[in-house]
Design a protein around this motif. Sequence first.
Motif, PDB file in Angstrom:
ATOM      1  N   SER A  41      43.932   2.573 -42.432  1.00 33.78           N
ATOM      2  CA  SER A  41      43.741   1.338 -41.660  1.00 33.78           C
ATOM      3  C   SER A  41      42.330   0.793 -41.831  1.00 33.78           C
ATOM      4  O   SER A  41      42.144  -0.412 -41.989  1.00 33.78           O
ATOM      5  CB  SER A  41      44.038   1.580 -40.175  1.00 33.78           C
TER       6      SER A  41
ATOM      7  N   ILE B 294      47.684  -6.577 -38.710  1.00 35.41           N
ATOM      8  CA  ILE B 294      47.791  -5.124 -38.925  1.00 35.41           C
ATOM      9  C   ILE B 294      47.722  -4.386 -37.589  1.00 35.41           C
ATOM     10  O   ILE B 294      48.468  -3.437 -37.349  1.00 35.41           O
ATOM     11  CB  ILE B 294      46.681  -4.644 -39.881  1.00 35.41           C
TER      12      ILE B 294
ATOM     13  N   ILE C 113      50.608  -1.968 -35.911  1.00 34.44           N
ATOM     14  CA  ILE C 113      50.342  -0.607 -35.423  1.00 34.44           C
ATOM     15  C   ILE C 113      50.839  -0.455 -33.982  1.00 34.44           C
ATOM     16  O   ILE C 113      51.467   0.547 -33.626  1.00 34.44           O
ATOM     17  CB  ILE C 113      48.834  -0.279 -35.500  1.00 34.44           C
TER      18      ILE C 113
ATOM     19  N   SER D  45      45.091   1.856 -33.258  1.00 36.02           N
ATOM     20  CA  SER D  45      45.044   0.436 -32.894  1.00 36.02           C
ATOM     21  C   SER D  45      43.720   0.098 -32.212  1.00 36.02           C
ATOM     22  O   SER D  45      43.178  -0.992 -32.404  1.00 36.02           O
ATOM     23  CB  SER D  45      46.210   0.069 -31.978  1.00 36.02           C
TER      24      SER D  45
ATOM     25  N   ALA E 191      41.150   0.032 -35.030  1.00 32.35           N
ATOM     26  CA  ALA E 191      41.376  -1.168 -35.840  1.00 32.35           C
ATOM     27  C   ALA E 191      40.934  -2.421 -35.110  1.00 32.35           C
ATOM     28  O   ALA E 191      40.379  -3.351 -35.717  1.00 32.35           O
ATOM     29  CB  ALA E 191      42.856  -1.269 -36.204  1.00 32.35           C
TER      30      ALA E 191
END
Length: 199
Positions: free
Chosen positions: A30, A45, A49, A111, A114
């Motif tokens: 990621s 993205i 996730i 997540s 990210a």
Amino acid sequence: MDNKFKKSVQFSLSIAVITFVLAAIFSVISSSVLSGVIWIFGLVIVLIIVFTGVVFDMLGIAATAAAEQPFHAMASEKVKGAKEAIAIVRNADRFASFCNDVIGDISGIVSGTASAVVVIQLANSFGYSDGSTIQIVISVVLTSIVAALTVGGKALGKFLAINKSTDIIFFAAKIIAWLENRLKVRIVTSAPSSTKKSR
């Protein structure tokens, strides 16, 4: 020491190792992917996730809520995926641990990481420096959105998992059966005897 306790400890250790490896892999992937895309794609993205975590959380709950009996009827008619569905229900505790605790928790952690990368990208794209008030505001807003989508998605997933457990597990079982056929490996195996009473 009780044999069941030993097996439980062994399973817990194996799950911990698998979680460590998968978390490392997902984090690296990621981060690598996010570092090479603009913030809008990074946000997509992050949402993927989050969606992954919600889906696997739903699968884990559905496995514990489903009964074997409908799948036995399907298996007697040689319906594809029925045997895999029975195996999932019989191993509901392990299946749920993998879906909820491994994939679900990893998705939550990744997540979050990210989202932090996306915040930096978004702030930099508008010319704001690290630690600026705008970046902090963006971080709070994005974190709140991700948290709301995660909690709201899991709440909806729980409702569906409890009320549509048979359909959800059968759908997952058909995908597993297809993968087993393609990869020529066993992904789920039936327990010698049912660990869950049919309802």
